[in-house]
Design a protein around this motif. Sequence first.
Motif, PDB file in Angstrom:
ATOM      1  N   UNK A 173      26.141  28.954   8.422  1.00  0.00           N
ATOM      2  CA  UNK A 173      24.879  29.254   7.734  1.00  0.00           C
ATOM      3  C   UNK A 173      23.787  29.655   8.725  1.00  0.00           C
ATOM      4  N   UNK A 174      22.767  30.320   8.226  1.00  0.00           N
ATOM      5  CA  UNK A 174      21.639  30.748   9.058  1.00  0.00           C
ATOM      6  C   UNK A 174      20.505  29.730   8.971  1.00  0.00           C
ATOM      7  N   UNK A 175      20.866  28.483   8.919  1.00  0.00           N
ATOM      8  CA  UNK A 175      19.882  27.408   8.879  1.00  0.00           C
ATOM      9  C   UNK A 175      20.537  26.118   9.325  1.00  0.00           C
ATOM     10  N   UNK A 176      19.722  25.163   9.761  1.00  0.00           N
ATOM     11  CA  UNK A 176      20.235  23.843  10.131  1.00  0.00           C
ATOM     12  C   UNK A 176      20.638  23.107   8.861  1.00  0.00           C
ATOM     13  N   UNK A 177      21.769  22.427   8.915  1.00  0.00           N
ATOM     14  CA  UNK A 177      22.245  21.734   7.715  1.00  0.00           C
ATOM     15  C   UNK A 177      23.219  20.631   8.072  1.00  0.00           C
TER      16      UNK A 177
END
Length: 749
Positions: A173-177
Amino acid sequence: MMRALGRTRGARPPGVALLAALALSIGLAVAGCAPATMATSASISAFTLTSEAVADGSLLPAFRCEPKVGGVEASIPLAWTNVPTGTDSLAVVMHHHPFPGDTTKVSSYLLLWDIDPTVTSIAHGAADDGPWHMGANKDGTGVSYTSPCSAGAGAHEYTITLYALASRPTGLPHQSTVDVTYDVLTKAIDSVDVLGTADLSFTDPGSAQGGAPAPPPGPPGGGQPGGGQPGGGQPGGGTGYTIEQAISDKAQATTIAFDALGFLTGSLASDSFFPPGKVADFWGFQYLRDNDPTEMGHNTDFLTSASLNMLAVLTSEQRQQLIALAKSQVQSIDDYGYRRFVLMKAFRRLLEGDLPTGTTGLSESAVKGYSAELYALDGKISLERAQVMGPMLASLTATQRATLDAMKGTGMKTWPAATEPDDLRGLSRDEKVAVMTYAGDLFSWYVGDVEADTYFCPERHGTYFGSFYLKDAPAVGNPGYAIGTTITADLGADLLAKLDPTQAASISGLVDSQRTALATIVETRRAVAVQLRKLQAGGTADAAVVADLMKTYGELDGAVVYQYANAFVSVGRTLTDAQTAELVAMRRTLLGDLSEPTSAYLYSQPIAMPEIPDTDFLFGVGGSTGTAPAAAATVPTLRIARGSGSSVSSGYGTATAVANGSRVTIRATMAPAVANAAVRLYERIGASGTWRSVATGRTSAAGTVAWARTVRIPATATGTGRSVYFKVSVPGTTAGAVAWSRLVRAAVR
């Protein structure tokens, strides 16, 4: 895909080692036929990873056990050089193998991806604040770094791997998760070309050298934590008592010696005393108790205060969920308590020299196997609780949360006074105990974290030897009584002082022999706690994983108690009369008239000594499989009110009962497991009544027998007089000793 060689030090992470080995074999083949003008490896600048937190291969104390600030721990500082040409992005994976010798199990501490190749360092505490993305922490509870904080003495190795990727893994993903775990990130990395890897491996010295910030001094002499906690001892906050202290050599040495005192001066009755809060204890309540900032954690009112406040916060509907859970679990909780008698009886037989013919001692595999079954039941109870408690906490309103948040970290002396809600007043004693336990656990689970859930007191394991009776018996039925926090340490040290050097070495040597098992228990508990906390976050726990972990947990504790029993017995056989008198005097000084209990205990409730199944299998008789006879299952109990009915089933069969006034009609199918045999049904009123024959019959081909009885229980009866007990005897066999069933309890109320 081919990986360029660039690994500098340390082990290859799982999922990468095979491909790295393939790259190595191809590289050697090419080198074997290379032209003389090819550059040698010495002339190639190495892709390297370093950290100011590591010196001489060891993590510096200032960087271990980092305190949580806003729920986040400061990340380890990193720097690197010579990123391979053509690198599109960098990724970082920090991992550790929690179980010594088992590389299939991995815990991850730092997961980063989408790092620009022009970046050459990440400062201390900056991993969560850069133009890249971060994955889950070690416990899977948030997006953050987890600092090494290894339990137990000895070195624990960690490896940080920096990957130079030729392209961005499309699956990330293009985000922290929190959804990006170790497996997710390493599989994504495996899907693209890796131009180079740089490793940094180091050891964490563990509790042997401590860390920063330093925890407060442990319990005096290694005893039970409980007083003088600075800073409120908040979970995960770096203060208060810790799991490292609980399993430290000092704490364990005197705790084990205290166990030996309880066993060598006690009896099967005192061995059976066991706090009910030690069953399904993954909720952080022991941590809350041991780290109460007002030093009231070991006051007998502590659980009551925490529980009543939690019940006051809950709605009537939420309390009804706990009541329904209690009604469904009381039988399993009793089952767990009764099954403990099998191990306790075997250990007493070993001490008394009452060994089965042809045997010389306990079977380690049988003890571990039976313990695994016992802990499997604990796991079932724990998961059932989490499946109710987790969604309940997730559904709390803002007002409910605000009330609990105001209590967090303040201590019992500052908590509001709360009264028992009306909907608890019609419950049986066992049901009410269960609900109160749930409520206290709900509060500690809400204010705690995974580390608090993992925590246990020094005497949490090896609980079959009577030490809980020594310490806790005077507190039973005494509101406001405070259990001394140095009893374990003081009397444990006194016992060792009264033994000769050889005897003392047999006891103190257990610290070394159990060390690996105890450290593995910590990691196993942590893994269970992580699974259960998923339910509090709106997720699901993997029941199969929990079951496997609890089986492992039971085998580990089984190994520990096997060692304890053998060591205690070896000392007991060599005690002189003078030593025995001294130890008995220690017990009498501590307990006075309570030195010799007049009954056995189901947890902390006095009961008549139950009829314990044959324990020969724990000595290897009939095959050391670790499986108890079917009759080792707890006797089922029917709890019925006047004019109502009840039913129950267990390994003994099924039964139903209906009360009409003071008369109770019971219909049951019991399973003595002897086919086509003549049987006799016995009955007694009350736990101390006299058995009398009331019927005869014959078992079926399946080994069961059905019967019906109407009995009268006086409405004015109190205590054990409210119970009716039945057993089936099979003449001429040993089954009559074990095939019995307690079918009605508190039938009229």
